[in-house]
Design an enzyme around this catalytic site. Structure first.
Site, mmCIF file in Angstrom:
data_model
loop_
_atom_site.group_PDB
_atom_site.id
_atom_site.type_symbol
_atom_site.label_atom_id
_atom_site.label_comp_id
_atom_site.label_asym_id
_atom_site.label_seq_id
_atom_site.Cartn_x
_atom_site.Cartn_y
_atom_site.Cartn_z
ATOM 1 N N MET A 111 44.568 43.497 36.494
ATOM 2 C CA MET A 111 43.577 43.842 37.504
ATOM 3 C C MET A 111 42.368 42.919 37.364
ATOM 4 O O MET A 111 42.277 42.127 36.451
ATOM 5 C CB MET A 111 43.160 45.318 37.373
ATOM 6 C CG MET A 111 44.318 46.277 37.430
ATOM 7 S SD MET A 111 45.218 46.261 38.987
ATOM 8 C CE MET A 111 44.311 47.516 39.890
ATOM 9 N N CYS A 112 41.446 43.075 38.254
ATOM 10 C CA CYS A 112 40.351 42.124 38.321
ATOM 11 C C CYS A 112 39.095 42.886 38.712
ATOM 12 O O CYS A 112 39.133 44.081 38.957
ATOM 13 C CB CYS A 112 40.635 41.076 39.393
ATOM 14 S SG CYS A 112 42.292 40.384 39.282
ATOM 15 N N GLU A 113 37.990 42.181 38.741
ATOM 16 C CA GLU A 113 36.777 42.802 39.281
ATOM 17 C C GLU A 113 36.174 41.933 40.372
ATOM 18 O O GLU A 113 36.228 40.700 40.314
ATOM 19 C CB GLU A 113 35.764 43.086 38.164
ATOM 20 C CG GLU A 113 36.294 44.163 37.216
ATOM 21 C CD GLU A 113 35.197 45.040 36.615
ATOM 22 O OE1 GLU A 113 34.078 45.104 37.159
ATOM 23 O OE2 GLU A 113 35.486 45.664 35.579
ATOM 24 N N ILE A 141 36.415 38.048 38.981
ATOM 25 C CA ILE A 141 36.887 37.685 37.644
ATOM 26 C C ILE A 141 38.288 38.230 37.501
ATOM 27 O O ILE A 141 38.611 39.321 37.965
ATOM 28 C CB ILE A 141 35.967 38.197 36.515
ATOM 29 C CG1 ILE A 141 35.687 39.693 36.653
ATOM 30 C CG2 ILE A 141 34.666 37.400 36.465
ATOM 31 C CD1 ILE A 141 34.914 40.258 35.471
ATOM 32 N N ASN A 148 41.363 42.623 44.258
ATOM 33 C CA ASN A 148 41.604 43.367 43.029
ATOM 34 C C ASN A 148 42.769 44.299 43.289
ATOM 35 O O ASN A 148 42.683 45.155 44.173
ATOM 36 C CB ASN A 148 40.343 44.152 42.630
ATOM 37 C CG ASN A 148 40.642 45.408 41.830
ATOM 38 O OD1 ASN A 148 40.284 46.492 42.239
ATOM 39 N ND2 ASN A 148 41.323 45.270 40.715
#
Lengths: 258, 258
Positions: A1-3, A78, A108
């Protein structure tokens, strides 16, 4: 996952404070160490910085925070890789020219089966499901509207329909922009905050940093920040509902399905 | 007018030395002070830095030279505006995704009447004749080849035909790339040099800087640099003939009409 991190403001605003918080999660306070990127609009012009290095160690991140660049619309991301190797071409935000504007897109989540969907005029360069979904979305819009519709509500409803379709394929928290608007879609997790007069102080959750917005703003400034998780500890962020779609322009909301 | 710089190499190579010379012409030893930009390919990934500030004063130029980024294919441009205001969206190199690759394009010259030509699927974001010509070129290629032709010579001949057509509309010294190849077309002025073993020293024309390539290369390295005007004082650069089109890959020439 990401932000994800996005900003929409009515005056060119620097995002150093929020970015400082976000990049900590890129390897220090968070596990999102597989690259990061940021897109800044200046009018209809665009600057994009990508780095497959962890945000917290990135020389480019350090440089971008120090410059700082002022912009009305920003999208940052990110990455914690799940699909697609850690390399430059797989680093968000992705960019395409469409209807004579630069569109940027950050995601995300993770899609299942998205690559079985046929694409229109836009093709991915990298191997992520995210870039594929972006190409799918633009292809759908181009097929429906060869030229940009004059009625913006018509455009927003079409985008809502397509991103809602994307959501059936997996977690799809999205931030994207066409330089004019910042589009935000929440599948599972996204929060927003609007800062305007009277301004106060804000303290980062992820770094020992406080900013007094009274000292860096003017009374008419309106700045909305959208993030996967709140970035400050002493402000009240508004959570999106799952399925919620918002369109922001110059810091103000101009469309929502909520 | 403007100045162009390109590099094609068989190993990721930093272009700091040549870039140091080029940016001097951006306001110091030359009048090209209306912005500058650079595109670096890393495989099929791309980094682009743009700055409407003069190259010689640009913090981004200083940062890029110091990093330094290593790349197999680079295109850079310093601008002396003639058409289109000095702003980010008018800063070369321009970028479009086409056939699943990032194409970049930089132009030295000026076209007359290019904006009366109809465009295909690619639209300009800014107001320069250069970006318009880039969109025109890609639109022509997409119309002729909906998918990238497997026979590269067929592609190169088609590109040659279209850039030769562009030349009838004005001065059109061009550097462009699809990540795989570096394409160079000379309408009036362009020079190239290939550096390979045995390497020697090179001294910049525009700054007091000498590099000993023996210390920064390995024996098998092949690096070709293309520029509007030679960048070094002690090496022999090869001038292009007007109308000459060259395609470079990994430092070696793979197609030419000369």
């Amino acid at each position: 996952m990401c932000e994800l991190l996005g900003m929409s403001a009515n005056v060119p605003t620097d995002i150093s404070f929020s970015l400082t918080g976000l990049v900590q999660r890129g390897g220090k306070t968070g596990p999102h160490k597989d690259g990061w990127g940021i897109a800044f609009y200046e009018g209809s012009g665009l600057r994009v910085f990508h780095d497959p290095a962890p945000g917290v160690e990135s020389k480019i991140a350090e440089f971008v925070r120090k410059l700082p660049i002022k912009s009305e619309t920003v999208i940052s991301h990110i990455r914690k890789a799940n699909r697609g190797k850690v390399e430059l071409k797989n680093t968000h935000p992705f960019v395409r020219e469409f209807w004579g504007s630069y569109w940027t897109f950050a995601h995300n989540g993770q899609f299942k089966g998205i690559k079985e969907e046929s694409l229109g005029d836009f093709k991915p360069v990298g191997t992520t499901d995210s870039e594929y979904a972006f190409c799918w979305l633009l292809g759908k819009l181009k097929k429906k509207f060869p030229d940009r519709p004059r009625n913006e509500a018509e455009l927003f409803r079409a985008i809502l329909k397509f991103v809602t379709e994307l959501r059936t394929k997996g977690v799809s928290n999205l931030l994207f922009s066409d330089s004019k608007n910042l589009y935000a879609f929440c599948s599972t997790k996204l929060s927003w905050i609007t800062r305007k007069s009277p301004f106060g102080k804000a303290r980062l959750l992820d770094a020992d940093l406080t900013v007094d917005f009274r000292k860096v703003t003017r009374p008419g400034d309106i700045v909305t920040v959208i993030a996967t998780q709140p970035l400050t500890s002493n402000e009240e962020w508004n959570p999106f509902s799952p399925g919620e779609f918002q369109v922001w322009r110059k810091g103000r909301i101009v469309f929502s399905n909520a």
